[in-house]
Design a protein around this motif. Structure first.
Motif, PDB file in Angstrom:
ATOM      1  N   CYS A 108      -5.709   9.545   2.291  1.00 19.31           N
ATOM      2  CA  CYS A 108      -5.986   9.334   0.864  1.00 19.31           C
ATOM      3  C   CYS A 108      -6.938   8.158   0.664  1.00 19.31           C
ATOM      4  O   CYS A 108      -7.870   8.227  -0.150  1.00 19.31           O
ATOM      5  N   LEU A 109      -6.738   7.077   1.413  1.00 16.54           N
ATOM      6  CA  LEU A 109      -7.597   5.903   1.277  1.00 16.54           C
ATOM      7  C   LEU A 109      -8.998   6.177   1.799  1.00 16.54           C
ATOM      8  O   LEU A 109      -9.992   5.702   1.223  1.00 16.54           O
ATOM      9  N   ASN A 137      -1.011   3.184  -1.947  1.00 17.64           N
ATOM     10  CA  ASN A 137      -1.060   3.497  -0.522  1.00 17.64           C
ATOM     11  C   ASN A 137      -1.203   2.251   0.338  1.00 17.64           C
ATOM     12  O   ASN A 137      -0.641   2.178   1.438  1.00 17.64           O
ATOM     13  N   SER A 141      -1.197   8.985   3.988  1.00 19.75           N
ATOM     14  CA  SER A 141      -1.564   7.823   3.176  1.00 19.75           C
ATOM     15  C   SER A 141      -2.951   7.299   3.554  1.00 19.75           C
ATOM     16  O   SER A 141      -3.777   6.990   2.691  1.00 19.75           O
ATOM     17  N   THR A 142      -3.217   7.220   4.850  1.00 19.00           N
ATOM     18  CA  THR A 142      -4.520   6.740   5.311  1.00 19.00           C
ATOM     19  C   THR A 142      -5.628   7.702   4.911  1.00 19.00           C
ATOM     20  O   THR A 142      -6.721   7.288   4.508  1.00 19.00           O
ATOM     21  N   PHE A 161       2.224   0.733   0.573  1.00 23.32           N
ATOM     22  CA  PHE A 161       3.049   1.504   1.506  1.00 23.32           C
ATOM     23  C   PHE A 161       2.702   1.177   2.959  1.00 23.32           C
ATOM     24  O   PHE A 161       3.580   0.920   3.789  1.00 23.32           O
ATOM     25  N   LEU A 162       1.402   1.162   3.269  1.00 21.87           N
ATOM     26  CA  LEU A 162       0.973   0.898   4.635  1.00 21.87           C
ATOM     27  C   LEU A 162       1.242  -0.545   5.055  1.00 21.87           C
ATOM     28  O   LEU A 162       1.624  -0.812   6.193  1.00 21.87           O
ATOM     29  N   CYS A 210       4.333   9.536   7.952  1.00 18.69           N
ATOM     30  CA  CYS A 210       3.703   9.703   6.633  1.00 18.69           C
ATOM     31  C   CYS A 210       2.418   8.893   6.493  1.00 18.69           C
ATOM     32  O   CYS A 210       1.675   9.074   5.517  1.00 18.69           O
ATOM     33  N   THR A 211       2.150   7.984   7.445  1.00 17.91           N
ATOM     34  CA  THR A 211       0.986   7.113   7.285  1.00 17.91           C
ATOM     35  C   THR A 211      -0.332   7.862   7.408  1.00 17.91           C
ATOM     36  O   THR A 211      -1.341   7.429   6.846  1.00 17.91           O
ATOM     37  N   ARG A 244      -3.912  -3.585   5.281  1.00 19.50           N
ATOM     38  CA  ARG A 244      -2.489  -3.383   5.547  1.00 19.50           C
ATOM     39  C   ARG A 244      -1.920  -4.512   6.395  1.00 19.50           C
ATOM     40  O   ARG A 244      -0.810  -4.981   6.156  1.00 19.50           O
TER      41      ARG A 244
END
Length: 298
Positions: free
Chosen positions: A35-36, A226, A32-33, A229-230, A28-29, A50
């Motif tokens: 999105c950033l 995010n 997430s990455t 999460f990371l 899932c990273t 992170r």
């Protein structure tokens, strides 16, 4: 079966379960990455954020010792921080920037094969059995189908693809040199050193590309969510668990679970980014699961 044998068998079972859970998170990273990156953070800024959060978190549970028993072991920790941290993530993220995501994902997922090749060439205790080789190749074919996902044209970008290969080699080296130090220092201490030296070795990058992301933007939910999460789950928790799994299963067996990564990424992308799944992708998922089962059976 003796009591010691039962404990060893139970430890291996939990090692497999742990590896699957970690890959489920790491798959899932990518979303997430992404999105950033869309919010304006650079690959180096994402990595530093992170790993800094992960390092501060692991300090709360790490033993109160700061250095290894020997300077040689300390140098190995530096190498772990580079291969499992700074250079790995920079190479992968820069590859995505320069090349096509399909190419990068496929090349990075060759890390288990590279791990197997390095292990059989350098470690006398590791033998490439026919089951391991066949299972790895089947899983790799599945990865190719998942990454293509209905697109059969693989376009090349030499520099990006070379960086992706560098990331795969880094992870293979990280996996192989991890187990010996785990036997002497433990997963939590080693993981803390990986975070520290990963942060330390990324600093020169900011001399070339100074930090540009406004800190006040970290207050936005999409960004801090995010980053948390990371940093907390994908780095702090997952690195400790992954290193523990290596100590139970060995580098080659644990690395084979990396083949599951594209499955999770594909599903997460379909859910959160509305990217379609094709019949080819489903077939690829089946091949990956079959290959990992064959490679790790027994």
């Amino acid at each position: 079966m003796s009591k010691m044998g039962e404990l060893h068998s139970g430890g291996r079972i939990w090692g497999h379960v742990t590896a699957v859970l970690v890959i489920g998170c790491w798959g899932c990273t990518f979303v997430s990455t992404k999105c950033l990156v869309n919010e304006g953070m650079s690959p180096a800024e994402i990595f530093f954020s992170r790993f800094l959060l992960a390092y501060l978190s692991i300090l709360t549970i790490s033993p109160r010792r700061w250095f290894c028993d020997q300077w040689r072991d300390e140098l190995i920790m530096v190498l772990l921080g580079v291969t499992g941290g700074s250079v790995y993530f920079l190479a992968e993220n820069e590859a995505i920037r320069l090349s096509y995501v399909n190419n990068v994902s496929f090349i990075v997922c060759t890390a288990p094969l590279i791990t197997t090749c390095l292990a059989t060439a350098l470690l006398h205790a590791v033998r490439a059995t026919p089951r391991l080789v066949i299972g790895s190749l089947v899983a790799l074919a599945g990865v190719a189908l998942v990454i293509c996902n209905g697109r059969l044209v693989l376009q090349l970008s030499p520099w990006g693809d070379l960086l992706a290969l560098l990331a795969a080699v880094c992870w293979a080296v990280y996996s192989l040199i991890m187990r010996p130090v785990l036997e002497r220092y433990g997963a939590v201490f080693v993981t803390r050193k990986v975070f520290f030296y990963g942060l330390l070795t990324i600093l020169p990058v900011f001399l070339l590309r100074p930090w540009a992301f406004e800190p006040v933007l970290l207050l936005r939910p999409v960004i801090w969510g995010n980053v948390l999460f990371l940093g907390l789950l994908a780095s702090f928790v997952c690195y400790v668990l992954w290193n523990w799994a290596i100590s139970r299963l060995g580098a080659v067996t644990t690395s084979n679970y990396v083949y599951l990564n594209p499955i999770v990424t594909l599903v997460a992308s379909a859910i959160f980014l509305d990217e379609p799944m094709t019949l080819m992708a489903y077939a690829g998922c089946a091949l990956i699961l079959a290959g990992v089962y064959v490679a790790n059976k027994g």
